[in-house]
Design a protein around this motif. Structure first.
Motif, PDB file in Angstrom:
ATOM      1  N   ASN A 128       1.244  -1.097  -0.293  1.00  0.00           N
ATOM      2  CA  ASN A 128      -0.056  -0.364   0.164  1.00  0.00           C
ATOM      3  C   ASN A 128       0.643   1.357   0.037  1.00  0.00           C
ATOM      4  O   ASN A 128       0.296   2.391  -0.030  1.00  0.00           O
ATOM      5  N   ASP A 132      -0.893   3.491  -2.757  1.00  0.00           N
ATOM      6  CA  ASP A 132      -2.453   3.868  -2.551  1.00  0.00           C
ATOM      7  C   ASP A 132      -1.591   5.678  -2.336  1.00  0.00           C
ATOM      8  O   ASP A 132      -0.267   5.941  -2.969  1.00  0.00           O
ATOM      9  N   SER A 136      -0.943   7.375   3.158  1.00  0.00           N
ATOM     10  CA  SER A 136      -0.077   6.051   3.498  1.00  0.00           C
ATOM     11  C   SER A 136       1.590   5.940   3.660  1.00  0.00           C
ATOM     12  O   SER A 136       2.217   5.978   4.860  1.00  0.00           O
TER      13      SER A 136
END
Length: 364
Positions: A128, A132, A136
């Protein structure tokens, strides 16, 4: 730092589970869904009092057979800090606030516990960080620095509170169709003070950690690619005061603070291009491992404590060459106590045999 024992009560899928660990390597093997990662998450709670999976504390209370959750969960660990044994207990009642105790004495603030038991986790969820949004990556950067710098954590908490208060005032202005520049300016001084301090710490930390990332990646990938981390921040080009002044009308229209260190980002590159776009799964995973090992090295350098290393499903998507390089690296760097999860017992046993340390394997 060595975790000697771990006890889980009503934690996720574990009704009651206890472990006594090796001071060096500990492996949890079993099928998917057995609860291996949940044990690592329990260890993570001992370190920072929250889940690395992003679950809320209440969602980590075990559900009974009829689907109704229990009244609480408890995670308790016995930790040797080099001088004495300490008991850390995290308890989450269903209808009350989370309690964290060290040797039966509750912490007044969770932030006071951060840094006592530093840890670094490498898991499939790290992907992630690449895929992302910048949020994050900011959370990850803040967590890295906060484990070694209590002043940074304090500044971050104060900054976030100030942004929330300023945003609430901007929304109130829009809702009530009026504007008071003087009231809004009250928030400028704390934003500039805390935000500028955070920016400088981030810049300093990334400058120190980048050579470590590049070195570890070169070892794991056998020198096949070159990686870099670019720190993007509006404060590189302008002072925080200028940003607030120049974006005042924009903030009024948007009803939130549009510029500041809460918009910073990290850009991961490989051979000068975006790692997200051009990196294979193996290359991306190798980069994330290098990033986390660099974090571990930096924590050890700054605090004198060797962080606990949590490796969740670490060997997936790595070819044999990269696995071998990683194992050699672990051998050479003496990373301290390590916890590993894997679905393949034979693979785990084979890997552990290559590491010249005492090990224990737990079937979950």
């Amino acid at each position: 730092m060595v975790i000697q024992k771990l006890s889980l009560l009503n934690f996720k899928n574990h009704r009651e589970k206890s472990f006594e660990f090796s001071p060096q390597i500990n492996c949890f093997v079993g099928n998917n869904g057995a609860g291996k990662t949940n044990v690592l998450d329990g260890l993570h709670y001992l370190s920072v009092a929250k889940s690395f999976l992003g679950n809320t504390d209440l969602n980590n209370i075990r559900a009974s057979a009829d689907g109704v959750s229990e009244d609480f969960f408890t995670v308790e660990g016995q930790i040797f800090d080099g001088e004495k044994e300490n008991i850390i207990k995290v308890q989450m009642p269903k209808d009350a606030k989370k309690i964290i105790k060290k040797n039966d004495k509750p912490y007044e603030r969770i932030a006071d516990h951060i840094g006592f038991l530093p840890s670094v986790i490498i898991s499939p969820y790290d992907s992630n960080l690449i895929s992302d949004s910048g949020e994050s990556r900011r959370r990850f950067l803040d967590a890295m620095i906060s484990q070694t710098d209590s002043e940074y954590l304090f500044n971050l908490i104060q900054y976030q509170k100030t942004v929330q208060q300023r945003n609430a005032l901007l929304k109130s202005f829009a809702k009530n169709r009026y504007f008071d520049a003087g009231n809004l300016e009250i928030y400028n001084e704390p934003l500039i003070k805390f935000g500028t301090a955070i920016f400088r710490k981030r810049l300093e930390f990334l400058d120190a950690i980048l050579p470590l990332i590049q070195n570890y990646y070169e070892i794991i990938s056998n020198g096949n690619e070159e990686v870099s981390v670019i720190y993007h921040s509006d404060l590189k080009e302008n002072s925080f005061g200028q940003l607030l002044e120049e974006n005042l009308e924009k903030d009024r229209m948007l009803t939130y603070t549009s510029k500041g260190i809460h918009k910073d980002d990290l850009i991961f590159e490989m051979n000068g291009s975006s790692l997200k776009r051009t990196g294979s799964q193996g290359q991306q995973k190798s980069f994330l491992i290098a990033l986390k090992l660099s974090q571990m090295n930096r924590i050890k350098e700054l605090t004198g404590k060797t962080p606990v290393l949590l490796l969740d499903d670490i060997f997936d998507k790595l070819d044999d060459t990269r696995v071998s390089q990683l194992i050699e690296l672990v051998n050479r760097e003496h990373f301290g106590q390590i916890f590993i999860t894997d679905t393949n017992k034979e693979r785990t046993e084979s890997v552990v045999r290559k590491i010249n340390e005492e090990s224990r394997i737990f079937e979950i």
